[in-house]
Design a protein around this motif. Structure first.
Motif, PDB file in Angstrom:
ATOM      1  N   THR A  31       0.543 -21.431  15.871  1.00 12.57           N
ATOM      2  CA  THR A  31       1.890 -21.848  16.265  1.00 12.57           C
ATOM      3  C   THR A  31       2.765 -20.602  16.315  1.00 12.57           C
ATOM      4  OG1 THR A  31       2.538 -22.230  13.961  1.00 12.57           O
ATOM      5  CG2 THR A  31       1.662 -24.118  15.189  1.00 12.57           C
ATOM      6  N   PRO A  32       3.759 -20.568  17.165  1.00 11.87           N
ATOM      7  CA  PRO A  32       4.611 -19.372  17.270  1.00 11.87           C
ATOM      8  C   PRO A  32       5.291 -19.000  15.959  1.00 11.87           C
ATOM      9  CG  PRO A  32       4.949 -20.813  19.153  1.00 11.87           C
ATOM     10  CD  PRO A  32       4.094 -21.577  18.198  1.00 11.87           C
ATOM     11  N   THR A  33       5.580 -19.993  15.106  1.00 17.04           N
ATOM     12  CA  THR A  33       6.300 -19.691  13.870  1.00 17.04           C
ATOM     13  C   THR A  33       5.484 -18.864  12.886  1.00 17.04           C
ATOM     14  OG1 THR A  33       5.564 -21.810  12.972  1.00 17.04           O
ATOM     15  CG2 THR A  33       7.714 -21.766  14.041  1.00 17.04           C
ATOM     16  N   MET A  34       4.170 -18.966  12.964  1.00 16.93           N
ATOM     17  CA  MET A  34       3.343 -18.209  12.022  1.00 16.93           C
ATOM     18  C   MET A  34       3.097 -16.780  12.487  1.00 16.93           C
ATOM     19  SD  MET A  34      -0.615 -19.425  12.666  1.00 16.93           S
ATOM     20  CE  MET A  34      -0.333 -21.121  12.252  1.00 16.93           C
ATOM     21  N   PHE A  35       3.539 -16.463  13.689  1.00 17.87           N
ATOM     22  CA  PHE A  35       3.187 -15.166  14.268  1.00 17.87           C
ATOM     23  C   PHE A  35       3.698 -14.002  13.412  1.00 17.87           C
ATOM     24  CE2 PHE A  35       3.866 -11.550  17.053  1.00 17.87           C
ATOM     25  CZ  PHE A  35       2.646 -11.457  17.683  1.00 17.87           C
ATOM     26  N   LYS A  36       4.978 -14.042  13.084  1.00 20.47           N
ATOM     27  CA  LYS A  36       5.584 -12.904  12.406  1.00 20.47           C
ATOM     28  C   LYS A  36       4.983 -12.674  11.027  1.00 20.47           C
ATOM     29  CE  LYS A  36      10.059 -10.951  11.140  1.00 20.47           C
ATOM     30  NZ  LYS A  36      11.532 -11.147  11.147  1.00 20.47           N
ATOM     31  N   SER A  37       4.931 -13.730  10.205  1.00 20.80           N
ATOM     32  CA  SER A  37       4.441 -13.567   8.837  1.00 20.80           C
ATOM     33  C   SER A  37       2.963 -13.222   8.787  1.00 20.80           C
ATOM     34  CB  SER A  37       4.713 -14.837   8.033  1.00 20.80           C
ATOM     35  OG  SER A  37       4.041 -15.939   8.621  1.00 20.80           O
ATOM     36  N   VAL A  38       2.171 -13.878   9.630  1.00 16.67           N
ATOM     37  CA  VAL A  38       0.729 -13.627   9.594  1.00 16.67           C
ATOM     38  C   VAL A  38       0.398 -12.247  10.139  1.00 16.67           C
ATOM     39  CG1 VAL A  38      -1.492 -14.414  10.458  1.00 16.67           C
ATOM     40  CG2 VAL A  38       0.203 -16.070   9.718  1.00 16.67           C
ATOM     41  N   VAL A  39       1.119 -11.844  11.195  1.00 23.09           N
ATOM     42  CA  VAL A  39       0.894 -10.505  11.738  1.00 23.09           C
ATOM     43  C   VAL A  39       1.214  -9.455  10.680  1.00 23.09           C
ATOM     44  CG1 VAL A  39       1.796  -8.809  13.366  1.00 23.09           C
ATOM     45  CG2 VAL A  39       1.164 -11.071  14.162  1.00 23.09           C
ATOM     46  N   LYS A  40       2.320  -9.678   9.967  1.00 22.13           N
ATOM     47  CA  LYS A  40       2.687  -8.724   8.912  1.00 22.13           C
ATOM     48  C   LYS A  40       1.611  -8.668   7.839  1.00 22.13           C
ATOM     49  CE  LYS A  40       6.228  -7.694   5.485  1.00 22.13           C
ATOM     50  NZ  LYS A  40       7.518  -8.116   4.882  1.00 22.13           N
ATOM     51  N   ARG A  41       1.153  -9.851   7.402  1.00 24.22           N
ATOM     52  CA  ARG A  41       0.121  -9.880   6.362  1.00 24.22           C
ATOM     53  C   ARG A  41      -1.180  -9.261   6.855  1.00 24.22           C
ATOM     54  NH1 ARG A  41      -4.088 -12.075   3.964  1.00 24.22           N
ATOM     55  NH2 ARG A  41      -3.961 -12.687   1.771  1.00 24.22           N
ATOM     56  N   ALA A  42      -1.532  -9.552   8.097  1.00 22.87           N
ATOM     57  CA  ALA A  42      -2.768  -8.986   8.650  1.00 22.87           C
ATOM     58  C   ALA A  42      -2.681  -7.473   8.732  1.00 22.87           C
ATOM     59  CB  ALA A  42      -3.034  -9.587  10.031  1.00 22.87           C
ATOM     60  N   ASN A  43      -1.524  -6.979   9.145  1.00 20.24           N
ATOM     61  CA  ASN A  43      -1.345  -5.532   9.219  1.00 20.24           C
ATOM     62  C   ASN A  43      -1.424  -4.895   7.839  1.00 20.24           C
ATOM     63  OD1 ASN A  43      -1.052  -5.531  12.001  1.00 20.24           O
ATOM     64  ND2 ASN A  43       1.172  -5.750  11.927  1.00 20.24           N
ATOM     65  N   ILE A  44      -0.791  -5.576   6.860  1.00 17.53           N
ATOM     66  CA  ILE A  44      -0.825  -5.033   5.502  1.00 17.53           C
ATOM     67  C   ILE A  44      -2.263  -4.982   4.987  1.00 17.53           C
ATOM     68  CG2 ILE A  44      -0.199  -5.509   3.107  1.00 17.53           C
ATOM     69  CD1 ILE A  44       2.069  -4.318   4.627  1.00 17.53           C
ATOM     70  N   GLU A  45      -3.019  -6.067   5.190  1.00 17.34           N
ATOM     71  CA  GLU A  45      -4.405  -6.090   4.719  1.00 17.34           C
ATOM     72  C   GLU A  45      -5.243  -5.042   5.429  1.00 17.34           C
ATOM     73  OE1 GLU A  45      -8.241  -9.119   4.390  1.00 17.34           O
ATOM     74  OE2 GLU A  45      -6.210  -9.915   4.710  1.00 17.34           O
TER      75      GLU A  45
ATOM     76  N   ARG B 259      -7.824   0.382   4.921  1.00 18.05           N
ATOM     77  CA  ARG B 259      -7.938   1.781   5.331  1.00 18.05           C
ATOM     78  C   ARG B 259      -7.489   2.721   4.220  1.00 18.05           C
ATOM     79  NH1 ARG B 259      -5.226   1.155  11.401  1.00 18.05           N
ATOM     80  NH2 ARG B 259      -6.976   0.026  12.364  1.00 18.05           N
ATOM     81  N   SER B 260      -6.481   2.297   3.475  1.00 20.19           N
ATOM     82  CA  SER B 260      -5.943   3.169   2.429  1.00 20.19           C
ATOM     83  C   SER B 260      -6.944   3.400   1.304  1.00 20.19           C
ATOM     84  CB  SER B 260      -4.662   2.570   1.857  1.00 20.19           C
ATOM     85  OG  SER B 260      -4.940   1.397   1.107  1.00 20.19           O
ATOM     86  N   LEU B 261      -7.963   2.533   1.186  1.00 21.38           N
ATOM     87  CA  LEU B 261      -8.946   2.721   0.114  1.00 21.38           C
ATOM     88  C   LEU B 261      -9.754   3.995   0.297  1.00 21.38           C
ATOM     89  CD1 LEU B 261     -10.272  -0.909  -0.457  1.00 21.38           C
ATOM     90  CD2 LEU B 261      -8.504   0.327  -1.712  1.00 21.38           C
ATOM     91  N   THR B 262      -9.743   4.547   1.516  1.00 13.00           N
ATOM     92  CA  THR B 262     -10.404   5.842   1.742  1.00 13.00           C
ATOM     93  C   THR B 262      -9.490   7.005   1.390  1.00 13.00           C
ATOM     94  OG1 THR B 262      -9.673   5.905   4.069  1.00 13.00           O
ATOM     95  CG2 THR B 262     -11.769   4.831   3.592  1.00 13.00           C
ATOM     96  N   ASP B 263      -8.216   6.706   1.127  1.00 10.16           N
ATOM     97  CA  ASP B 263      -7.252   7.745   0.748  1.00 10.16           C
ATOM     98  C   ASP B 263      -6.335   7.169  -0.327  1.00 10.16           C
ATOM     99  OD1 ASP B 263      -5.634   9.945   0.577  1.00 10.16           O
ATOM    100  OD2 ASP B 263      -4.477   9.501   2.391  1.00 10.16           O
ATOM    101  N   LEU B 264      -6.847   7.054  -1.544  1.00 10.75           N
ATOM    102  CA  LEU B 264      -6.096   6.425  -2.626  1.00 10.75           C
ATOM    103  C   LEU B 264      -4.895   7.245  -3.072  1.00 10.75           C
ATOM    104  CD1 LEU B 264      -9.053   5.020  -4.754  1.00 10.75           C
ATOM    105  CD2 LEU B 264      -7.367   3.706  -3.477  1.00 10.75           C
TER     106      LEU B 264
END
Length: 723
Positions: A446-460, A465-470
């Protein structure tokens, strides 16, 4: 024929010019190196000869002066000039001796080699040079261009009564050095002439041989290479039939081998081209179409059937990493193959082998599915239930039945996207929302989940990736204040993520994700190491009572050997156990009370204190204090926030503090933001305060400079801000 001759001529010319260039460069380099080495050798030999001759002369002069110093002690002591003359006379007969003077302790001439003794008793002319000899008993050697001067003390039993002044000529030495240098130059000149002649002859021979070899090789290579070039070009264009016309040359050399190799290469290239074409569009493990093939199929479906309704399903297996960790990657691969077979059978059954149906593995444990003719939401729910039923059927692995779950995101065409990229992206977002809502379920985009899920997906994604550069993660510190003395007695360590592109990411945006995905395990271990290293740097500066607390997640408590990890790093950095306190929440203990009780006992037996964080917000705080042994509690900030205006909060905090004191537990009040709150909790008997009233969490450098240096000189902790 003309073109062939031009090719041969060019090859010969290039080869010959290359030979000329290499020969000239080699000759020049050889001559230059020889000249440089020769000059260096001449200089070194001259220097060594000069040094040797002077050393020999200095040695002889030292022997003579030593002999005189010993022999003249009695004559000088008894002032017996006649005996001194007898001893000195053989020395004066040497042509190298220019001047010989014997002087007493006062620097007056005792004997100067003159029978008339005209200078007897006069002050020696080189009185300044003999002062060190008379004062310290040191032997002096002094070279000039033409002479060597030696001054040696006359002494016995550490008693200096005078000295010998001896000046010798360097004429003979200089003559020997000059003769030797001339001989070396003559030898070097003869060697250089021979070297030039040899280099010239060698260069001429090399050039002649190069010209002959260039001509022979050009003739030998040009014909078969020309033919192979034409045939190879045809193979490169995909004409593999030309390989049948390639015949090995009747010659036992590389040209014949090359012809055979080209023919073999063409045959293998034809086979591998077909295989690569298949691999380019299929997953190597499951033989399912890969992401590239799926996107092509999806684009063609949209283009060819724009009015058809279909859905794109994005499936991600839940906790698949646990399978790899517990059973090994080979078992994980076996599981993926079985799931691919089940998904294919399930999709074909659902769609009756519809030609538009496609199952794709796009990497790891992720699958994409195109299911046609799903118009209503009920149709989607029905299909997803069948897919879940298929993948949740037990799979026998190593004599164990393994049940796999998954999260599915659904995007419908044309409602949730009109391009392949949009549909896949939106299905991916819906899948992440399904995982966030508890996993093992499905969500329709649904369009309403786009912003929050995209943010969470990007964070994850960025967190992985950050685990290779702690080093992106930092430990910040918030001080703990003794409410009686108002001094710093410790700090709470808090993790911060300084992303190179996103900047400082708030803990609330990534801690829960790290916990859910088990990325907290490597991150938590790294933070423990970082804390121990920091405490080692502070160890010369803080008193015994200083401590730092660190928060522990449930996965760290239940899936890692915390005692072993803490013991390793505390031993590595020589950190006492009293310096570290572990904070856990009440909700953490709910997950597995027996295992939690076992782990807490092991941790406390290792000497590490355990504190109960966010006390009062759990389900059964009092029962935890009865069952689990802890060393202190931290009253949650929600009780402190309204303490100055809400009598109920005051009563609750008083009760908590009184109960903790009766159980010999220390109490920390979190969230203190005003002086009134600090005074009130202190009056209730609270031991320690923490909150913005004292200071916010801050990086280590600011913690040192702002909170430790500013309270000097009377502070529990004494840390130099320059560290």
């Amino acid at each position: 024929m003309r073109w062939k001759l031009r090719l041969q001529g060019q090859y010969m010319l290039v080869t010959f010019m290359l030979a000329v260039t290499m020969t000239l460069m080699g000759a020049a380099a050889h001559l230059w190196l020889s000249k440089t080495q020769s000059e260096h050798l001449i200089q070194e030999l001259s220097f060594q000869n000069q040094k040797t001759f002077k050393q020999e002369l200095s040695k002889r002069a030292d022997q003579i002066s030593s002999y005189l110093a010993k022999a003249l002690f009695n004559p000088l002591y008894t002032y017996n000039i006649e005996e001194a003359q007898i001893l000195v006379e053989p020395v004066l007969q040497s042509s190298e001796i220019l001047e010989l003077t014997v002087f007493d302790i006062h620097g007056n001439v005792f004997y100067d080699g003159n029978e008339a003794l005209t200078l007897l008793g006069s002050s020696f002319k080189s009185n300044k040079k003999i002062q060190p000899t008379l004062q310290y008993g040191a032997t002096l050697h002094s070279f000039s261009n033409t002479t060597l001067t030696v001054v040696k003390p006359i002494s016995a039993a550490d008693q200096i009564i005078g000295g010998v002044y001896l000046k010798t000529s360097l004429a003979r030495v200089n003559k020997d050095i000059e003769d030797m240098s001339q001989l070396i130059l003559e030898i070097e000149n003869k060697t250089t002439k021979r070297l030039h002649l040899g280099v010239a002859i060698a260069a001429a021979i090399m050039l002649l041989c190069s010209a002959l070899l260039a001509s022979i090789i050009a003739r030998s290579w040009s014909r078969p290479l020309q033919k192979l070039t034409i045939q190879t070009d045809a193979i490169g264009r995909g004409n593999f039939n030309v390989a049948k016309d390639i015949a090995a040359e009747a010659r036992n050399d590389e040209i014949g081998e090359l012809s055979e190799a080209v023919r073999s290469m063409a045959t293998k290239l034809e086979q591998r081209t077909k295989k690569i074409t298949h691999l380019a569009y299929h997953d190597a493990l499951t033989e399912l179409p890969n992401r590239t093939r799926f996107i092509q199929h999806l684009q063609n479906t949209i283009k060819s059937y724009p009015a058809t309704s279909f859905s794109v399903l994005f499936l991600d297996l839940d906790e698949f990493k646990v399978v790899n960790d517990n059973y090994g990657h080979s078992s994980g691969d076996f599981l993926l193959i079985r799931l691919a077979e089940r998904l294919t059978d399930c999709a074909n059954e659902i769609t009756n082998d519809h030609p538009l149906t496609m199952i794709s593995r796009i990497g790891g444990d992720e699958f994409l599915m195109l299911i046609p003719h799903l118009k209503a939401l009920q149709d989607v729910d029905s299909v997803v239930k069948k897919i879940f039923s298929g993948i949740r059927s037990p799979i026998l692995m190593e004599n164990e039945e393994l049940v796999v779950g998954g999260s599915i995101g659904v995007a419908r065409y044309p409602y949730n996207g009109k391009t392949a990229d949009e549909l896949i992206k939106h299905a991916d977002i819906a899948m992440y929302r399904a995982k966030a809502d508890g996993k093992n379920t499905h969500k329709l985009f649904t369009p309403t989940m786009f912003k929050s899920v995209v943010k969470r997906a990007n964070i994850e994604r960025e967190l992985r990736r950050s685990l290779t550069d702690l080093s992106q993660f930092e430990l910040w510190f918030q001080p703990l204040i003794d409410l009686k003395t108002n001094r710093i007695i410790g700090a709470e360590s808090l993790v911060r993520w300084r992303h190179p592109r996103l900047g400082l990411v708030p803990p609330g945006d990534f801690i829960s994700i790290a916990e859910e995905t088990a990325m907290i395990l490597p991150l938590g271990q790294w933070l423990i190491e970082k804390l121990c290293h920091q405490l080692q740097q502070w160890s010369p500066y803080f008193d015994d009572g200083f401590h730092v607390s660190i928060n522990i997640s449930s996965k760290q408590l239940y899936r890692q050997n915390l005692v072993e990890i803490f013991s390793f790093y505390m031993e590595k950095f020589q950190v006492p156990t009293r310096c570290i306190r572990m904070e856990i929440t009440e909700s953490l203990l709910l997950q597995d009370e027996e295992e939690a009780e076992k782990q807490l006992k092991l941790i406390r037996n290792a000497g590490i204190q355990v504190w109960l964080d966010d006390f009062g917000t759990g389900y059964s705080s009092l029962s935890y204090l009865r069952r689990f042994t802890v060393d202190g509690i931290k009253i949650d900030r929600s009780f402190v926030r309204d303490i100055t205006s809400d009598p109920k909060d005051q009563q609750l905090i008083q009760a908590m503090i009184a109960m903790a004191n009766n159980l010999d537990l220390l109490v920390v009040a979190e969230g203190i933001e005003t002086a009134e709150q600090a005074e009130l909790v202190s009056s209730f008997g609270c031991d320690i305060g923490q909150g913005f009233y004292y200071d916010k969490p801050m990086p280590v450098d600011k913690f040192v400079s702002r909170l430790i240096d500013k309270q000097k000189p009377k502070n529990v902790v004494h840390i130099d801000s320059r560290m």
